[in-house]
Enzyme design. Sequence first.
Site, mmCIF file in Angstrom:
data_model
loop_
_atom_site.group_PDB
_atom_site.id
_atom_site.type_symbol
_atom_site.label_atom_id
_atom_site.label_comp_id
_atom_site.label_asym_id
_atom_site.label_seq_id
_atom_site.Cartn_x
_atom_site.Cartn_y
_atom_site.Cartn_z
ATOM 1 N N ASP A 17 0.871 -1.181 0.000
ATOM 2 C CA ASP A 17 0.000 0.000 0.000
ATOM 3 C C ASP A 17 0.912 1.236 0.000
ATOM 4 O O ASP A 17 1.410 1.639 -1.040
ATOM 5 C CB ASP A 17 -0.889 -0.138 1.253
ATOM 6 C CG ASP A 17 -1.935 0.941 1.431
ATOM 7 O OD1 ASP A 17 -1.569 2.117 1.515
ATOM 8 O OD2 ASP A 17 -3.129 0.615 1.520
ATOM 9 N N PHE A 40 -9.765 -0.429 -0.082
ATOM 10 C CA PHE A 40 -9.490 -1.385 0.979
ATOM 11 C C PHE A 40 -10.107 -2.729 0.608
ATOM 12 O O PHE A 40 -11.301 -2.816 0.342
ATOM 13 C CB PHE A 40 -10.036 -0.890 2.322
ATOM 14 C CG PHE A 40 -9.586 -1.738 3.465
ATOM 15 C CD1 PHE A 40 -8.299 -1.621 3.966
ATOM 16 C CD2 PHE A 40 -10.438 -2.684 4.024
ATOM 17 C CE1 PHE A 40 -7.865 -2.419 5.017
ATOM 18 C CE2 PHE A 40 -10.005 -3.487 5.075
ATOM 19 C CZ PHE A 40 -8.712 -3.356 5.564
ATOM 20 N N ILE A 41 -9.266 -3.768 0.576
ATOM 21 C CA ILE A 41 -9.746 -5.094 0.164
ATOM 22 C C ILE A 41 -9.545 -6.125 1.283
ATOM 23 O O ILE A 41 -8.699 -5.945 2.169
ATOM 24 C CB ILE A 41 -9.059 -5.578 -1.139
ATOM 25 C CG1 ILE A 41 -7.523 -5.719 -0.976
ATOM 26 C CG2 ILE A 41 -9.389 -4.653 -2.306
ATOM 27 C CD1 ILE A 41 -6.830 -6.421 -2.146
ATOM 28 N N ASP A 60 -7.219 -9.074 5.808
ATOM 29 C CA ASP A 60 -8.285 -8.977 6.800
ATOM 30 C C ASP A 60 -8.790 -7.561 7.005
ATOM 31 O O ASP A 60 -8.119 -6.589 6.655
ATOM 32 C CB ASP A 60 -7.763 -9.477 8.157
ATOM 33 C CG ASP A 60 -6.787 -8.484 8.779
ATOM 34 O OD1 ASP A 60 -5.813 -8.095 8.095
ATOM 35 O OD2 ASP A 60 -7.003 -8.062 9.930
HETATM 36 P P1 IMP Z 1 1.842 -0.510 3.787
HETATM 37 O O1 IMP Z 1 2.847 -0.569 4.896
HETATM 38 O O2 IMP Z 1 1.014 0.752 3.826
HETATM 39 O O3 IMP Z 1 2.427 -0.746 2.401
HETATM 40 O O4 IMP Z 1 0.791 -1.663 4.026
HETATM 41 C C1 IMP Z 1 1.175 -2.933 4.017
HETATM 42 C C2 IMP Z 1 0.355 -3.837 4.918
HETATM 43 O O5 IMP Z 1 -0.897 -3.243 5.301
HETATM 44 C C3 IMP Z 1 0.001 -5.078 4.156
HETATM 45 O O6 IMP Z 1 0.967 -6.076 4.331
HETATM 46 C C4 IMP Z 1 -1.335 -5.447 4.744
HETATM 47 O O7 IMP Z 1 -1.155 -6.234 5.905
HETATM 48 C C5 IMP Z 1 -1.956 -4.140 5.130
HETATM 49 N N1 IMP Z 1 -2.862 -3.635 4.061
HETATM 50 C C6 IMP Z 1 -2.597 -2.711 3.109
HETATM 51 N N2 IMP Z 1 -3.634 -2.512 2.313
HETATM 52 C C7 IMP Z 1 -4.615 -3.349 2.739
HETATM 53 C C8 IMP Z 1 -5.960 -3.627 2.284
HETATM 54 O O8 IMP Z 1 -6.488 -3.074 1.300
HETATM 55 N N3 IMP Z 1 -6.630 -4.580 2.998
HETATM 56 C C9 IMP Z 1 -6.112 -5.233 4.074
HETATM 57 N N4 IMP Z 1 -4.861 -5.003 4.522
HETATM 58 C C10 IMP Z 1 -4.122 -4.074 3.859
#
Ligand code: IMP
Length: 177
Positions: free
Chosen positions: A105, A154-155, A161
Site C-alpha cells: 500500500d 481497501f480489500i 483482513d
Molecule cells: P503498507 O505498509 O502501507 O504498504 O501496508 C502494508 C500492509 O498493510 C500489508 O501487508 C497489509 O497487511 C496491510 N494492508 C494494506 N492494504 C490493505 C488492504 O487493502 N486490505 C487489508 N490489509 C491491507
Amino acid sequence: MTTHLHDKIFESFIDEKTINTAVKNLATQIYNDYHEKEPVFLSILNGSFMFTSDLLKNYHGLCLISFIKLHSYINDKSTGNVNSLIGLNENIEGKTVIILEDIIDTGNTLAKIIAQLKNKKTNEIKVCSLFFKPDAYKKSIPIDYIGIKIPNKFIVGYGLDYNGLGRNLSHVYKLKT
Ligand code: IMP
Ligand code: MG
C-alpha cells in the site's frame, strides 16, 4: 455477492481464478529468474500465508522458506507505524532473499523490512507482492514481481483482513462505498 465483516459491507472484486492465474505467473517468473540460486522466500505474516502457500506449491525448484510477522493497520487505515512482532532467526548471509507480501500500500512495511535486512549480508533482496496499490505507494523501492495492480481501495480475502476477519475468503472483496 457481498460479505459482512464487523460494521462494514464488502462486495466481490477479484475472483479465485484470476488470483490463481496471477499466483502461477509469479511462480513461473521467479522460477525462470532464480531457480539456479536456491532462493529464501521470506513470507510476511499474517496476510501472506495463503499467497505463500499457493505460490510455493507452484514453485518447482529448490528453495528455503522463512516467516516474519509485522503489523501496520488499525481498522482500515495505515498507521504509518510498523512494528516487527516476530523477527528473523535464520542465517540469510550470502542468500538471495525474495520477500513475499500480500499487498503493498504505502510501502512503509516494505521499507521497514528492507531496513531490518540491511545488516544481514544477503546477496540480494527482491520483492514480490500479490497486490499493489500504485496510487498509494510512497517509496522508491522497486517492486520486482507484481501480481495484480489495484486502485486505492481497501480489500479483504485471500489472507487479507479487516480487523482480523476475512482472511479465509477465497475471493477478494472491496469495501462497499
Ligand atoms: P503498507 O505498509 O502501507 O504498504 O501496508 C502494508 C500492509 O498493510 C500489508 O501487508 C497489509 O497487511 C496491510 N494492508 C494494506 N492494504 C490493505 C488492504 O487493502 N486490505 C487489508 N490489509 C491491507
Ligand atoms: Mg501484510
